[in-house]
Design an enzyme around this catalytic site. Structure first.
Site, PDB file in Angstrom:
ATOM      1  N   TYR A 164      92.860   5.894  31.637  1.00 34.10           N
ATOM      2  CA  TYR A 164      94.199   6.453  31.652  1.00 34.10           C
ATOM      3  C   TYR A 164      94.984   6.416  33.054  1.00 34.10           C
ATOM      4  O   TYR A 164      94.373   6.537  34.101  1.00 34.10           O
ATOM      5  CB  TYR A 164      94.122   8.102  31.495  1.00 34.10           C
ATOM      6  CG  TYR A 164      95.560   8.582  31.499  1.00 34.10           C
ATOM      7  CD1 TYR A 164      96.161   8.545  30.448  1.00 34.10           C
ATOM      8  CD2 TYR A 164      95.715   9.441  32.605  1.00 34.10           C
ATOM      9  CE1 TYR A 164      97.624   9.312  30.633  1.00 34.10           C
ATOM     10  CE2 TYR A 164      97.202  10.120  32.830  1.00 34.10           C
ATOM     11  CZ  TYR A 164      97.877   9.936  31.677  1.00 34.10           C
ATOM     12  OH  TYR A 164      99.253  10.581  31.812  1.00 34.10           O
ATOM     13  N   ASN A 307     101.520  12.685  40.813  1.00 36.26           N
ATOM     14  CA  ASN A 307     100.888  13.556  39.885  1.00 36.26           C
ATOM     15  C   ASN A 307     100.217  14.813  40.635  1.00 36.26           C
ATOM     16  O   ASN A 307      99.419  14.694  41.344  1.00 36.26           O
ATOM     17  CB  ASN A 307      99.981  12.888  39.363  1.00 36.26           C
ATOM     18  CG  ASN A 307      99.447  13.571  37.662  1.00 36.26           C
ATOM     19  OD1 ASN A 307      98.216  13.553  37.213  1.00 36.26           O
ATOM     20  ND2 ASN A 307     100.215  14.650  37.333  1.00 36.26           N
TER      21      ASN A 307
END
Length: 660
Positions: A164, A307
């Protein structure tokens, strides 16, 4: 005759030019001469000749050659700016708006460094990094961890493993595999598409904090960023090249995607960027002006930059540090008010707080004793009402240890969470070099700092709520025994009437701002991110609440000092007289009505800069050294004796205060 509108520091000046063969250098010197003429201190200069500057157009910010003639270089009535060497341009400066008011100050590039390892940053360190007091470098251990983490990413790419965010799309597109030839494009597209924030940009101080905190998280070695890229990020920080980061747009999970994307966007040379040398300009030109190159993102690096919870947490660190500063100073201000209102110190007796030993409550009561103990600091004001007929004070004075105390304990609790959060890895996926694998998790979720900052706002607000009630007591002649609204010739003068209204308005506004944002959640990203923290708003409104608290306490500080004027020639205790002297160094007494807002701002600045604490702290700490250990076991006999003492003393008899 042509004329030019020239901006020098905070002022716009009209400069007529009779001779069109005059040079740009002449125009700059003439503007500086006129600027100096308008300043009582000549703007800090002794002569025009000593001033070094350059000149640029306001539109487009193009630099002008000082040897060119004004006729060749400029159009009639063109706006230009004289930039004095060493000045820092205000981030609010908009060259096309001459009606603006802009602040300039000297920019001093920091010489000291803070070494980041991802594990030992403090909230105070982060705030100081935001102020531009330090540059950043990595520890050798951090560099080694970053390298090992990157090796895992390089192997994943080489082996074309489906992971991912590295070889797949994001969010709802997590199952879409991206070919190796487009992995770099994937990261750039991520940053561009996620740069969707709105609102005012973060201030340079807050942008520095955000950038510094992201660097600290990357230094932990769980993000997969390359050491080369991380060093480029650090170089941008050290040059104070700060991207345009809108304050709104994060829901606080998956991290603070929008603001961190704007941060990354500037680093790759897109969007806007600010530096002390350039002001606002295109990011690529700001980087170029500092000898830096835009970052070229490698696989996973865009995700590594955006993130995490760093927007919530960096603002939260500022909030908790400012909250601690105002909480300490609130005790000093309340003690001064108690003196003006001729209150008693009996409610701060050691034994009362020993039997309800909350840490914050105990500490606040101690501070009151350290400032008001007549054995150490005789007070003529206290002596003047030793045998008055009042039995006890209103809650707003008597219960300060209980009310201020829980605020202190709240700040301690929140600071502990912030300290953990700023030294935590909050990426997804996490790169574990020791296991040679990546793992998807949820460390990006901002619920921890969001809940903590909602709690902080609720707690700190109470300092303003109780302060506003003390302001009412100071202004109300039936409660204070002072002139109405603390001014002579009431009616002709209104005194602190509307200052109290301002305090009430701020307290009321805080009540709405204290509604927790983290109780809300909206599903995003096609229900992939189906629970979020709303921590960005929690952080921003906590800062707003704290600013309001500072302003309310600034008004109380002014009111208490004004109350002292009506008690003269009596003097209060030595430490409180020092506080009074500090305030009077920036705000003169109110003899009649005048423009009040600047006085409130001056007092607010004293609190923000912690000047009130700096004046009082030596007396508090000296008292602490002389009274450790202060508390003693309380026996039933002690209670009986003290109860008898209270019953046989009249009203506010201070002869029994602070028995140690």
């Amino acid at each position: 005759m042509p004329r030019y509108t020239v901006h020098v520091r905070g002022e716009w000046l009209a400069v007529p030019c009779q001779n069109c063969t005059n040079t740009i250098s002449w125009l700059g010197k003439e503007a500086v001469r006129r600027y100096m003429k308008n300043k009582p201190d000549n703007g800090g200069f002794t002569s025009v000749e000593e001033v070094k500057f350059y000149v640029r157009r306001c539109k487009g910010l193009g630099l002008l050659d000082l040897d060119d003639t004004v006729e060749d270089a400029l159009e009639d009535n063109e706006f230009v700016e004289v930039v004095i060497e060493g000045d820092i341009m205000s981030p609010d400066f908009i060259p096309s708006q001459p009606e603006g008011v802009h602040l300039y100050s000297k920019y001093r590039e920091p010489e000291q460094y803070i070494s980041l390892d991802g594990n030992s940053l403090t909230t105070e360190d982060l705030v100081n990094l935001g102020k531009g007091l330090y540059k950043i470098k990595l520890t050798p251990e951090a560099e080694a961890k970053v390298k090992r983490s990157r090796e895992v990413i390089e192997r994943i790419v080489k082996e074309q493993t489906v992971v991912y965010g590295i070889t797949t799309g994001f969010g709802k597109f997590a199952r879409t595999v991206i070919p190796n030839s487009k992995l770099r494009e994937l990261q750039v597209n991520l940053v561009r598409s996620h740069s969707a924030g709105v609102g005012k940009p973060l201030s340079p101080e807050r942008s520095r904090m955000l950038l510094a905190l992201r660097i600290n998280v990357l230094a932990k070695g769980y993000s997969g960023i390359s050491l080369e890229t991380l060093q480029q990020v650090i170089e941008a920080f050290n040059a104070s090249c700060l991207p345009y980061i809108p304050e709104k747009g994060t829901v606080g999970a998956s991290g603070d995607l929008a603001p961190l994307s704007h941060l990354a966007l500037g680093l790759i040379g897109e969007g806007k960027m600010w530096s002390p040398k350039s002001g606002w300009a295109d990011a690529k030109y700001v980087l170029e002006a500092h000898g830096l190159k835009p970052i070229t993102l490698k696989p996973k690096e865009g995700l590594a930059l955006i993130n995490g919870t760093q927007m919530i947490t960096s603002l939260g660190c500022e909030a908790v540090e400012r909250a601690g500063a105002i909480a300490r100073q609130a005790d000093i201000i309340a003690a001064l008010t108690l003196e003006v209102l001729k209150g008693t110190t009996r409610a701060f007796d050691t034994d009362i707080h020993a039997v309800r030993p909350h840490r914050g409550q105990t500490e606040v009561a101690f501070r009151f004793r350290s400032l008001l103990d007549s054995d150490h600091h005789p007070s003529e004001i206290a002596e003047s009402h030793r045998f008055c007929d009042r039995v006890q004070d209103a809650y707003t004075m008597r219960c300060c240890p209980q009310v201020h105390g829980v605020v202190n304990d709240t700040i301690t609790f929140v600071k502990d969470i912030m300290m953990t959060e700023i030294n935590s890895a909050t990426d997804n996926p996490m790169v574990f070099a020791q296991r040679a694998e990546t793992i998807s998790g949820g460390n990006f979720h901002g619920e921890y700092p969001a809940k903590a900052l909602d709690y902080l706002a609720i707690g700190v607000h109470e300092l303003a709520a109780i302060s506003e009630r003390r302001i009412e007591r100071l202004c109300n002649p039936s409660l204070s025994e002072l002139p109405a609204f603390l001014v002579t010739e009431g009616g002709l003068n209104s005194g602190f009437m509307i200052a109290h209204c301002t305090a009430a308005a701020l307290v009321s506004e805080n009540k709405a701002l204290c509604h927790p944002s983290s109780v809300d959640s909206l599903s995003t990203s096609a229900a992939t991110e189906d629970h979020v923290s709303m921590g960005g708003w929690a952080a921003r409104k906590a800062l707003r609440v704290i600013e309001h608290v500072e302003q309310v306490l600034a008004i109380e500080l002014l009111a208490a000092c004004q109350g002292i004027e009506f008690l003269r020639p009596l003097r209060t205790t030595t430490p409180l007289e020092k506080v009074y002297d500090l305030v009077r160094s920036v705000v003169r007494p109110w003899l009649k009505d005048r423009f009040m807002a600047p006085d409130i701002e001056a007092a607010h600045r004293l609190l923000v800069e912690q000047k009130v604490w700096e004046v009082a702290e030596p007396y508090i700490e000296k008292y602490r050294r002389e009274h450790i250990p202060e508390s003693r076991p309380v026996s039933p006999t002690a209670f009986t004796v003290r109860s008898l003492a209270v019953n046989t003393c009249v009203g506010h008899d201070h002869s029994h205060q602070d028995e140690l």
